[in-house]
Structure formats: C-alpha cells, structure tokens
Design an enzyme around this catalytic site. Structure first.
Site: not given
Length: 684
Positions: A41, A45, A90-91, A127, A129, A150, A185, A235, A302, A326, A420, A423, A438, A444
């Site tokens: 994201d 953004d 949306s914000i 609250e 996000k 949405r 959400e 929620y 808000k 954020k 390995c 060794c 190994c 080793c």
DNA sequence: TTACCTCGAGCTCA
DNA sequence: CTCGAGGTAA
C-alpha cells in the site's frame, strides 16, 4: 521511477501522467478485482501522491478517466452491483504520518468553522483505522437485507450471503427502524490469519499475503460456504442512509448507539477537545499497535459534532471533517541483494535473504529468513528480485511476495548448495522434511559452534562469559572439538585469544568450574539431543533418575516417559548409541561434571503432582528459574498466567496483575517466606 | 530481527 | 573509548 518533485515541463508532465495512470490502473485492477496486489500500500500511496501532485501543477492535464477522479476500480462483474444510497467515501488523500499534518488539519478546520478565539477548541473523536475491507450493511425494518463492499464509492458489490456468515454481524436488530445502514470494516484477526495460513500451507492451499487480503478474498468469495469457515470479524464505525432513527448529535454518540444495537464497536477510542488529546491517543495506540489483535493503518480523527461536519461538507470524494493519521507502513518494497546459507546446531541449512535496508514498521530491516526450499519455491524468488517485506504484530520480518514485473534481466535463481557452505560435507534432505541438513555433524565448525553455545546456555550448563565471538575463535582455532574440550582449556591458551586477557580468561575458567556442579536435567538439555528440550530433559531425568539408566533405556522403555513418543525416543536411542557421544559424556564426567542424585519417584508419589504454580513479582532468595526447577522436581507445573486451574500463586514484592487475578479467582496466594517453608517441608 | 541498555574488561594513547 | 556478553523490549 522519478522522485523529482519539482515542476515538470507540460510535455514531460503529460508523459509521466500517462505512465502513472497506467501503473495505477493496473494496481487498482489487481487490488480490487483480483485481490492480488503486487505492491504494498505504501508504494501505491506514493504513486497516487505523485499523480495528484502533477495534476495539481497542471490542472489542464487532468482527464476524466484519471485514477485521481475515482475511488478504486469498477466492481468485479461476477458479483451483482449495488448502488449505494449514500456514497461510501474514504479518507484517502489526507493521510500522513507526521504530526504537522494533523496540526494543519486542525488549523484548516478552525479557519473553515471561523473559530477565532484560541480558547475555543474543536471537539474531535479519534478511533483506529482498521486495515480491512469497508462494508455497508443495510437493515430494513430491523433485518439485514443487503451487504455491499465500497467498490468505487458509488457502486459496490453485493456480498450479502458471505456477510451473513460473519458472526460478529447481527442479522437483525431489536428496534424497528425503517432503514438503517451501518458501515464498518470486515477484518481478520492476526492470530486467525496465521492459523489459517498454517492450515493452508499444510493442505497446499493458497497462502495469503496479509490479513486484509485474506478478508477481502473471502468476503468476495462466490461460495459463501467457504466464507462461513473463515474467521472474519467486523467493527462498525459509521452509517449510510438512515430513516426513522435518531443518530444523536455527535459521531461518538452515534458509535455508542450502534454499540447499544449490538454492533461491535472497537472500544479503544477517545473524544478530545483540540489536537493534543489526539496526538496522545495516536502515541498510546502506536505503542500497543502490535498487541492489538488485528492490523491497523493509523488513527482516524473526525470532527465530532454533526452540525460542524455538515458545515464543513465534502470535497469531491472525501469528507473535509476527517483525516487519517497513519503509522509507519508495515510493508515495504525492497531488493533481494543476495542469499546466504547458515548452518544451525542440527545442521539445518537455512537460506537467509540479504536485503537492501528498508524501514518497515519502525526498524530497518536488512535480512530475513527464507526458511527452506519450499518457501523459496513458493515465493518463486530470485536474487535481484524486488520483494515485499512485512513486519507486523510478530516481530520477525517476512518476505511475503515478489513483484514479478520488476525482475531485472540479470536476476539469478537461488541455488541450494549440495555441499555444506562451512565444512563441505554433503547436504541431505530427509524424506518428508522441508529442511536440508549438513551431514558433517560435529566436524562441521558451524554445528560445533552452535552446540557449544547450546551447552553453555543459561538453562543448560550456564557458563557465563562464553559468547558468540569466543565460541567462534575456539572452534576456528581448533582449540575445542567437543563440549568436553571446554574443560581442558587453560589460562594461557585463553589469554592469547582476541579480546581476552588473563582477567577474562580466569573468569571463564571460574565459570566452567562452577558449571561442573549441575543437575541432571540441565546436563541432559545441554547435550543437545535432537527434540530434547528443557521440558523433555526434565521428564527423562525425573522418570529414570540416573543418566546411566537413560543411556541404557531402549526405544520402548523411553516411550513410557510422559510426553515422549516414538520420534523423541528414536533420537535419544540414536544419540546414546553413537560412540562419539558416549565418549564425550565419559570425558565430561572425568572432568568433574556431576549432579546430585534424583530420587526416582513416579508421578503419583510426587507431593505437588497435578498442582499448577504461578510465580510473580521478584523473589529475593532465589531466581525465578531456580524456584521453577524446585517446583518441577516436586511434580508441580509452573505456568505463566493465573487461571481457574492455578493451585497457588507465589507473590514476591512488585507483584502486579497476576496477584490481582489470583485474588479475583480466589486462588491461594503465598509469600516467599511461606513458599520456602513449603519447599523445605516437601523436599525432605 | 533490530535496537537499546548495562556491565566488565581490554585496548590505546597520553 | 570500544568491544563482547547478556538481557530485554518492541
């Protein structure tokens, strides 16, 4: 990608805009339609910000089809479209991780509300996000009739059958309300997500990158029976169309009302006059972000009063009265520079990704484990690839996905070594296991070094002063070839090592001397028998009482020990059947390693059998580990938290919530004095 | 996995 | 003053 923020020539601007629109459209499609985003994201953004910035500088170049002009992508065709009665906004653009942006927001609000006096503070609600999928639930006459995503804000997708399977969502509400649209959400808790992915891994099913993708995928799943089996939750945080229901005067009042109607409303939220309280809330949640059961992006502030919200109104696609503050992103893009192969104590060869350092979730990540071949294959990752690194909740960073379109021409596949890397012994893969090992055993150096460190472990032989670097030197200079050699070191040899002089050397020798007086469980644990950890070592010691008896025990006898099955038994038999191991044990004994005899008692005779003890606060006469050891010898279990089943809580000074829990549950609580007396009596 | 802190001790340079 | 060990927190 151009990071240049300066003003572009119209020609160049137009070219870049086209490019950005195409990239963003692609990602929108992947994100909204396929549920398979290929970039984090944070990266999306950034692209969007760049697009908005160029468009702001060149308003004449804004086209009607630009991604800036809409939210998301068109709805997926295979779910029925739903037109929202009230657009779902949306914000999006006003998001920032800086406090400055919040101050600017407050300043703007005050300006637009024409508040002049410094004494008059705006009332805000704050609250979390959620990082999930926004959804609109429509209730008509108290019954859930439709649930929609949405989508693009105007038109979403009908996901009613799936949503009905989510237990957190009421199917009906008590009051007869003609129309009530509740917005919130749909999310998946992190623990549920992990559990589900583990199951998917075992059954070879699809592995999801993060909880949000999983939630989104399942919500839009066509077969709601599958959704029903998925641990989705919900929620509420807002409303859409409402007829015949008093929503109150403020946002926070509204949330209380929704809660009263049995909608889940997350209880971590505050009302604040002015921005200071908002910042404080932001910092508080930031501290416990990883402890929350689900992922969040940030905090939403808000304007609390609806009257003021109405006054502020909307700007094309977002409310002017809300802002998202954020937190640092939990996912970032970076490059896989190289892969190293590390050899562990058991010989497991683990690929470790060396990454171009990136800042993820508050720290700089430059390496991450790739686990094993299966994981490398699942990711399809090559050296040079651009990868998504995620660090959330748990602390361990993961490579969750690669970005195939960013693979450079010179990318090289990750080749597991046949020998390995330390060794050169052959590396084997045991049938049915994902790990490569190994075969060099203690020849080793890597395995030997880890074995030494295990031996010296605080819960094993507890040899203070033998650290990483020293173990490395001892092994590399061939001063030690088994744990028994540790007891043959002399002061001159040690004092000649790097960062060691007589003082340190003597300290180590003293620590070694001290370690010779040990206990059988510690000694057994220290031997590093595969699958024999602290608890199993304790069980073996208590059952057999004597090392010679354990060494002589056969496969069947071993399995009579509680919690020992065929796998552990086979490892134990194997270990003691190996001549070299018996030699080392002999040498350790000759060097003077001893432990007190353990009286063999079977479980029924143990005075504290079936009792569960909890230790809390600081004990003054002994360490917590010692107390635990003595309790276990008496047959008690020592647990970390108080529950109904707890028999007794030993509370030292500074005891906190556990003591309170114990009192609440009516569990016996004793102080250290009483504890010591009891131990003394029972051990006699 | 990283960051941070504390402690003791080694090392360096005055 | 720096390094290694050890612990702890995020």
């Amino acid at each position: 990608m151009s990071k240049d923020k300066s003003r572009l020539e119209p020609g160049a601007a137009n070219a870049r805009l086209r490019e950005l629109r195409e990239i963003i459209d692609t990602h929108n499609y992947r994100y909204y339609v396929l549920d398979e985003p290929s970039i984090p994201d944070a990266e999306y953004d950034r692209l969007m910000q760049e697009l908005l910035q160029i468009e702001a500088q060149h308003p004449d170049l804004v086209t009607i089809d630009s991604p800036s002009q809409r939210v998301g992508a068109p709805p997926r065709s295979d779910l029925p479209p739903v037109r929202h009665a009230v657009p779902m906004l949306s914000i999006l653009t006003e998001t920032d991780t800086t406090e400055e942006a919040v101050l600017n927001f407050d300043a703007r609000i005050r300006r637009e509300l024409e508040i002049e006096s410094d004494n008059e503070l705006v009332q805000y609600s704050a609250e979390v996000k959620f990082d999930g999928l926004a959804i609109n639930l429509r209730y008509e006459n108290g019954v859930l009739v439709q649930a929609a995503t949405r989508g693009n804000g105007e038109v979403g997708e009908d996901v009613t059958p799936n949503v009905r399977t989510i237990r957190a969502i009421p199917l009906r509400i008590d009051q007869q309300i003609p129309v009530l649209e509740v917005r919130g959400e749909v999310i998946m808790r992190r623990a549920d997500f992990e559990r589900m992915n583990d199951q998917q891994r075992e059954s070879g099913g699809k592995i999801f990158v993060n909880p949000r993708n999983a939630a989104s995928g399942f919500l839009r799943q066509l077969n709601s029976q599958i959704t029903a089996q998925r641990p989705l939750t919900f929620y509420a945080y807002g409303i859409g169309e409402v007829v015949g229901f008093d929503i109150g005067n403020t946002h926070s009042e509204l949330l209380d009302k929704l809660h009263a109607l049995n909608f889940p409303v997350f209880d971590k939220r505050v009302i604040s006059r002015g921005v200071d309280g908002l910042m404080q809330f932001y910092r508080e949640i930031g501290k416990c972000r990883d402890d929350l059961p689900f992922d969040i992006d940030g905090i939403v502030y808000k304007v609390d009063k609806f009257s003021q919200q109405r006054q502020l109104g909307f700007r094309s696609r977002e409310p002017r009265w809300a802002i998202a503050h954020k937190y640092p992103a939990q996912e970032q893009l970076t490059e896989l520079l190289d892969v190293e192969f590390n050899v562990g104590r058991t010989g497991a060869v683990t690929p470790t990704a060396k990454l171009k350092p990136v800042f993820v979730g508050g720290v700089t990540i430059s390496s991450a484990t790739l686990h094993n071949i299966d994981e490398v294959e699942r990711l399809g990752v090559q050296i040079g690839d651009t990868v998504i690194v995620r660090r959330a909740g748990d602390v361990i960073p993961q490579i969750v996905q690669i970005v195939p379109e960013k693979r450079p021409a010179n990318a090289r596949p990750i080749v597991f070594p046949a020998q390995c890397p330390v060794c050169s012994s052959p590396v084997e893969r045991v049938e049915g296991e994902a790990v490569m090992r190994c075969t060099g055993g203690l020849f080793c150096p890597a395995q030997l070094k880890e074995t030494l460190l295990h031996f010296k472990h605080r819960r094993a032989m507890d040899i203070e002063g033998l650290g990483d670097k020293l173990a490395e030197q001892l092994v590399d200079q061939k001063l030690v070839t088994s744990v028994a050699d540790l007891y043959r070191l002399d002061i001159d040899t040690l004092a000649n090592l790097e960062r060691m002089a007589t003082k340190s050397a003597q300290n180590l020798l003293d620590a070694l001397e001290k370690s010779k007086q040990t206990t059988l469980p510690r000694f057994l644990f220290g031997l590093a028998i595969r699958e024999v950890g602290e608890a199993t070592a304790m069980a073996l010691a208590n059952y057999f009482g004597d090392l010679d008896v354990i060494m002589a025990a056969d496969f069947e006898t071993l399995q009579r020990v509680p919690d020992v099955g065929p796998v552990v038994a086979a490892h134990v038999v194997d270990f003691f059947a190996t001549e070299h191991n018996r030699d080392v044990i002999q040498q350790l004994r000759e060097a003077g390693v001893t432990w007190p005899k353990i009286a063999v008692r079977n479980r029924d005779e143990m005075p504290l059998k079936d009792k569960i003890y909890v230790l809390t606060g600081t004990l003054e006469t002994m360490s917590r580990d010692q107390a635990k050891e003595r309790l276990q010898l008496l047959g008690a279990k020592v647990s970390g938290s108080v529950s109904k089943k707890t028999s007794c809580v030993v509370a030292g000074p500074g005891a906190g919530s556990k003591l309170a829990d114990a009192q609440a549950l009516g569990v016996e609580v004793i102080d250290e004095q009483a504890f010591l007396e009891r131990l003394g009596k029972l051990e006699a």
